[in-house]
Design a protein around this motif. Structure first.
Motif, PDB file in Angstrom:
ATOM      1  N   GLU A   5       0.830  -1.209   0.000  1.00  0.00           N
ATOM      2  CA  GLU A   5       0.000   0.000   0.000  1.00  0.00           C
ATOM      3  C   GLU A   5       0.865   1.260   0.000  1.00  0.00           C
ATOM      4  OE1 GLU A   5      -2.508  -0.364   3.382  1.00  0.00           O
ATOM      5  OE2 GLU A   5      -3.970  -1.660   2.373  1.00  0.00           O
ATOM      6  N   ARG A   6       1.917   1.244   0.791  1.00  0.00           N
ATOM      7  CA  ARG A   6       2.812   2.408   0.839  1.00  0.00           C
ATOM      8  C   ARG A   6       3.533   2.597  -0.490  1.00  0.00           C
ATOM      9  NH1 ARG A   6       3.634   0.545   6.243  1.00  0.00           N
ATOM     10  NH2 ARG A   6       5.554  -0.542   5.674  1.00  0.00           N
ATOM     11  N   ILE A   7       3.947   1.491  -1.099  1.00  0.00           N
ATOM     12  CA  ILE A   7       4.610   1.582  -2.402  1.00  0.00           C
ATOM     13  C   ILE A   7       3.649   2.151  -3.444  1.00  0.00           C
ATOM     14  CG2 ILE A   7       5.602   0.232  -4.285  1.00  0.00           C
ATOM     15  CD1 ILE A   7       6.738  -1.660  -2.207  1.00  0.00           C
ATOM     16  N   GLU A   8       2.416   1.677  -3.410  1.00  0.00           N
ATOM     17  CA  GLU A   8       1.426   2.164  -4.376  1.00  0.00           C
ATOM     18  C   GLU A   8       1.158   3.653  -4.197  1.00  0.00           C
ATOM     19  OE1 GLU A   8      -2.480   3.206  -5.934  1.00  0.00           O
ATOM     20  OE2 GLU A   8      -2.326   2.587  -3.833  1.00  0.00           O
ATOM     21  N   GLY A  38       0.393   7.865  -6.885  1.00  0.00           N
ATOM     22  CA  GLY A  38      -0.334   8.904  -6.174  1.00  0.00           C
ATOM     23  C   GLY A  38      -1.431   9.510  -7.026  1.00  0.00           C
ATOM     24  N   GLY A  39      -2.648   9.522  -6.498  1.00  0.00           N
ATOM     25  CA  GLY A  39      -3.774  10.067  -7.251  1.00  0.00           C
ATOM     26  C   GLY A  39      -4.177   9.230  -8.440  1.00  0.00           C
ATOM     27  N   GLU A  89      -9.974   3.115 -13.276  1.00  0.00           N
ATOM     28  CA  GLU A  89      -9.183   4.311 -13.562  1.00  0.00           C
ATOM     29  C   GLU A  89      -7.903   4.373 -12.739  1.00  0.00           C
ATOM     30  OE1 GLU A  89      -9.778   9.195 -13.677  1.00  0.00           O
ATOM     31  OE2 GLU A  89     -11.447   7.859 -13.169  1.00  0.00           O
ATOM     32  N   ARG A  90      -7.986   3.932 -11.508  1.00  0.00           N
ATOM     33  CA  ARG A  90      -6.828   4.030 -10.616  1.00  0.00           C
ATOM     34  C   ARG A  90      -5.723   3.046 -10.984  1.00  0.00           C
ATOM     35  NH1 ARG A  90      -7.065   3.206  -4.019  1.00  0.00           N
ATOM     36  NH2 ARG A  90      -4.804   3.231  -3.635  1.00  0.00           N
TER      37      ARG A  90
END
Length: 239
Positions: free
Chosen positions: A34-37, A42-43, A181-182
Motif C-alpha cells: 500500500e505504501r509503495i502504491e 499517487g492520485g 481508472e486508478r
C-alpha cells in the motif's frame, strides 16, 4: 530433505494451525505494498513503468532474501517449510466457506449473504440462494487454485524462492490488478506477471478438478466455456 516431505510438513502445519492469527507475513506485505502504491501511483496517475518499478521493489528483495535464508546450512529446510506454510490457505478457505454452506442448509439467507461477503468483493445483500452458492463455489475454486495448488506447484519448481515470488505476485495482483481508472495502467505489470505465473498451475488445477468430478463433462465445459472469462487462468478453473 525432499520436496515431497517439505510439502507434507507445510500442509500439515496449515491443517493444524491454519493461517497465523498475528503477524501474518502477507498482511505485513500488504501494508508495505500500500505504501509503495501511494508512492508510485499517487492520485491514480501512475504509468505502466511505475507499476513495473513498484512490482520489482515489492517482490524481488523479499524473493532474494528467501533464497539466501533457504540456502543457509542446518536451518534452510525450516525456512522452506515456513515459506510454504505462510503461502497456503487451505484450512482458512474451508473455515470461510463452511459457514456459508451451513447457513444455506439452514435456509438462513441473510447469514449466508453475510458470510459470503467475506469471500467476494461484489455486493451480496441482494443475492438469492443460488447466487450465494455460486459466489461461494467460484471463490473456493479460484482460491483453491491460487492459495493451494499454485503455491505447491511453485514450491515444487523452485522451493522457498519460487513460492515467495508467486505468493507475493499473486497478492499484488489482488491489490493492484483492477481494470479501473486508478489501476488500469499502474496495475498492468502485477496482473500480467500473475497471469504468467498462474498459466500452468491453473490448467493443472482444472485438470485435477475434472478428474475428481464428472471428467468428460468438465473437460467439455473447459473447452467450450473457459475462454468466456476475462482472466485467462480463472476461465479453465471456473469452467
Amino acid at each position: 530433505m525432499s520436496v515431497a516431505l517439505l510439502s507434507v510438513a507445510a500442509v500439515a502445519l496449515d491443517a493444524l494451525l491454519g493461517e497465523p492469527k498475528r503477524w501474518h507475513p502477507l498482511v505485513a506485505f500488504g501494508r508495505f505494498a500500500e505504501r509503495i502504491e501511494q508512492r508510485f501511483n499517487g492520485g491514480g496517475r501512475g504509468w505502466r513503468s511505475h507499476g513495473v518499478t513498484a512490482w520489482v521493489i515489492a517482490v524481488l528483495p523479499l524473493t532474494l532474501l528467501a533464497t539466501a535464508f533457504s540456502w543457509a546450512p542446518y536451518v534452510g529446510w525450516i525456512v522452506e517449510i515456513i515459506a510454504l506454510y505462510c503461502a497456503l490457505g487451505m484450512r482458512s478457505l474451508g473455515e470461510h466457506v463452511t459457514p456459508v454452506a451451513k447457513a444455506l442448509r439452514s435456509n438462513d439467507l441473510e447469514a449466508a449473504r453475510t458470510r459470503v461477503s467475506y469471500l467476494v468483493s461484489r455486493q451480496t445483500s441482494e443475492l438469492d440462494e443460488t447466487e450465494v452458492a455460486r459466489a461461494a463455489t467460484e471463490s473456493v475454486l479460484e482460491n483453491g487454485s491460487d492459495a493451494v495448488f499454485a503455491a505447491l506447484f511453485w514450491f515444487a519448481v523452485a522451493g522457498a524462492p519460487g513460492v515467495v515470488l508467486y505468493r507475493l505476485s499473486n497478492t499484488l495482483d489482488a491489490m493492484w490488478g483492477y481494470r479501473n481508472e486508478r489501476f488500469e495502467r499502474f496495475g498492468w505489470a502485477a496482473a500480467k506477471v500473475d497471469d504468467v505465473l498462474n498459466y500452468i498451475p491453473a490448467r493443472l488445477v482444472a485438470l485435477t478438478y475434472a478428474l475428481l468430478g464428472k471428467t468428460r463433462l468438465a473437460l467439455k465445459c473447459w473447452r467450450t466455456q473457459g475462454s468466456t472469462w476475462d482472466s485467462p487462468n480463472a476461465g479453465p478453473v471456473m469452467a
